[in-house]
Structures are given as structure tokens and as C-alpha cells.
Design a protein around this motif. Structure first.
Motif, PDB file in Angstrom:
ATOM      1  N   GLY A  25       0.801  -1.218   0.000  1.00 19.40           N
ATOM      2  CA  GLY A  25       0.000   0.000   0.000  1.00 19.40           C
ATOM      3  C   GLY A  25       0.834   1.268   0.000  1.00 19.40           C
ATOM      4  O   GLY A  25       0.309   2.361   0.139  1.00 19.40           O
ATOM      5  N   GLY A  26       2.148   1.126  -0.132  1.00 21.08           N
ATOM      6  CA  GLY A  26       3.035   2.281  -0.136  1.00 21.08           C
ATOM      7  C   GLY A  26       3.590   2.575   1.250  1.00 21.08           C
ATOM      8  O   GLY A  26       3.414   1.802   2.182  1.00 21.08           O
ATOM      9  N   ALA A  27       4.249   3.712   1.373  1.00 18.18           N
ATOM     10  CA  ALA A  27       4.876   4.113   2.631  1.00 18.18           C
ATOM     11  C   ALA A  27       3.836   4.728   3.562  1.00 18.18           C
ATOM     12  O   ALA A  27       2.982   5.496   3.137  1.00 18.18           O
ATOM     13  N   LYS A  28       3.944   4.369   4.847  1.00 19.94           N
ATOM     14  CA  LYS A  28       3.043   4.915   5.865  1.00 19.94           C
ATOM     15  C   LYS A  28       3.871   5.396   7.044  1.00 19.94           C
ATOM     16  O   LYS A  28       4.941   4.865   7.329  1.00 19.94           O
ATOM     17  N   ASN A  29       3.356   6.415   7.733  1.00 18.59           N
ATOM     18  CA  ASN A  29       4.029   6.979   8.898  1.00 18.59           C
ATOM     19  C   ASN A  29       5.433   7.476   8.513  1.00 18.59           C
ATOM     20  O   ASN A  29       6.411   7.247   9.228  1.00 18.59           O
ATOM     21  N   VAL A  30       5.525   8.135   7.371  1.00 21.82           N
ATOM     22  CA  VAL A  30       6.803   8.551   6.784  1.00 21.82           C
ATOM     23  C   VAL A  30       7.537   9.546   7.687  1.00 21.82           C
ATOM     24  O   VAL A  30       6.940  10.484   8.216  1.00 21.82           O
ATOM     25  N   LEU A  31       8.822   9.297   7.869  1.00 22.49           N
ATOM     26  CA  LEU A  31       9.669  10.187   8.664  1.00 22.49           C
ATOM     27  C   LEU A  31       9.824  11.528   7.955  1.00 22.49           C
ATOM     28  O   LEU A  31      10.078  11.580   6.750  1.00 22.49           O
ATOM     29  N   THR A  32       9.699  12.596   8.718  1.00 21.84           N
ATOM     30  CA  THR A  32       9.896  13.924   8.143  1.00 21.84           C
ATOM     31  C   THR A  32      11.384  14.259   8.153  1.00 21.84           C
ATOM     32  O   THR A  32      12.171  13.621   8.864  1.00 21.84           O
ATOM     33  N   GLY A  33      11.751  15.265   7.400  1.00 20.81           N
ATOM     34  CA  GLY A  33      13.135  15.717   7.398  1.00 20.81           C
ATOM     35  C   GLY A  33      13.602  16.126   8.783  1.00 20.81           C
ATOM     36  O   GLY A  33      14.726  15.831   9.187  1.00 20.81           O
ATOM     37  N   GLN A  34      12.744  16.795   9.533  1.00 21.83           N
ATOM     38  CA  GLN A  34      13.090  17.215  10.887  1.00 21.83           C
ATOM     39  C   GLN A  34      13.293  16.009  11.797  1.00 21.83           C
ATOM     40  O   GLN A  34      14.234  15.974  12.591  1.00 21.83           O
ATOM     41  N   GLU A  35      12.427  15.011  11.684  1.00 20.98           N
ATOM     42  CA  GLU A  35      12.578  13.807  12.509  1.00 20.98           C
ATOM     43  C   GLU A  35      13.887  13.101  12.208  1.00 20.98           C
ATOM     44  O   GLU A  35      14.574  12.631  13.119  1.00 20.98           O
ATOM     45  N   ILE A  36      14.258  13.052  10.946  1.00 18.97           N
ATOM     46  CA  ILE A  36      15.522  12.423  10.564  1.00 18.97           C
ATOM     47  C   ILE A  36      16.693  13.229  11.129  1.00 18.97           C
ATOM     48  O   ILE A  36      17.626  12.667  11.702  1.00 18.97           O
ATOM     49  N   ARG A  37      16.641  14.544  11.004  1.00 18.04           N
ATOM     50  CA  ARG A  37      17.725  15.393  11.537  1.00 18.04           C
ATOM     51  C   ARG A  37      17.873  15.224  13.045  1.00 18.04           C
ATOM     52  O   ARG A  37      18.985  15.231  13.574  1.00 18.04           O
ATOM     53  N   GLU A  38      16.759  15.080  13.762  1.00 24.77           N
ATOM     54  CA  GLU A  38      16.797  14.993  15.220  1.00 24.77           C
ATOM     55  C   GLU A  38      17.079  13.582  15.740  1.00 24.77           C
ATOM     56  O   GLU A  38      17.340  13.401  16.922  1.00 24.77           O
ATOM     57  N   ALA A  39      17.060  12.597  14.861  1.00 26.19           N
ATOM     58  CA  ALA A  39      17.267  11.204  15.284  1.00 26.19           C
ATOM     59  C   ALA A  39      18.714  10.955  15.678  1.00 26.19           C
ATOM     60  O   ALA A  39      19.645  11.464  15.055  1.00 26.19           O
TER      61      ALA A  39
END
Length: 74
Positions: A25-39
Motif C-alpha cells: 500500500g506504499g509508505a506509511k508513517n513517513v519520517l519527516t526531514g526534521q525527525e531524521i535530523r533529530e534522530a
């Protein structure tokens, strides 16, 4: 099932985790750019090709989906 295992393991270790899933069904709950930067770290548990360029500069751990099920606590 891998998502559930990883969520349980993170909770036991008192860690915050956000899980992006990719299925028919495709990607779900996709990480945002900000979430990736803060990880602190990105864990990719996948048996299929995942676009990795958006994780440039981050610590990335790659494993198979089955590891997310049977080895989540590691």
C-alpha cells in the motif's frame, strides 16, 4: 510484526521510536526531514530496497525484517 517487536524493545529500553513502514500500500508513517535530523540513529529493517540518501550523515543500522522480529532487543 517487525514494527511491533521494535516498538516493544524500544519501550523496555525507554527509547522513543518512530516506525515508517513500506508495503504493497506504499509508505506509511513517513519520517519527516526534521525527525531524521533529530534522530540519534536510523534503523532500517527491510528486505527490499529502501531509499537511503535521505539518511546521509546519520548513523544507520541496516538489517533484515526477520531481525526486527527475532532480534529487536539487540
Amino acid at each position: 510484526m517487525a514494527a511491533e517487536g521494535l516498538e516493544k524493545a524500544a519501550k523496555v529500553k525507554d527509547c522513543f521510536i518512530k516506525i515508517e513502514t513500506r508495503g504493497s500500500g506504499g509508505a506509511k508513517n513517513v519520517l519527516t526531514g526534521q525527525e531524521i535530523r533529530e534522530a540519534d540513529c536510523i534503523l532500517v529493517a527491510a528486505d527490499a530496497k529502501v531509499p537511503m540518501d535521505r539518511f546521509d550523515g546519520k548513523k544507520v543500522i541496516e538489517c533484515q525484517v526477520s531481525d526486527g522480529i527475532s532480534k529487536a532487543d539487540q
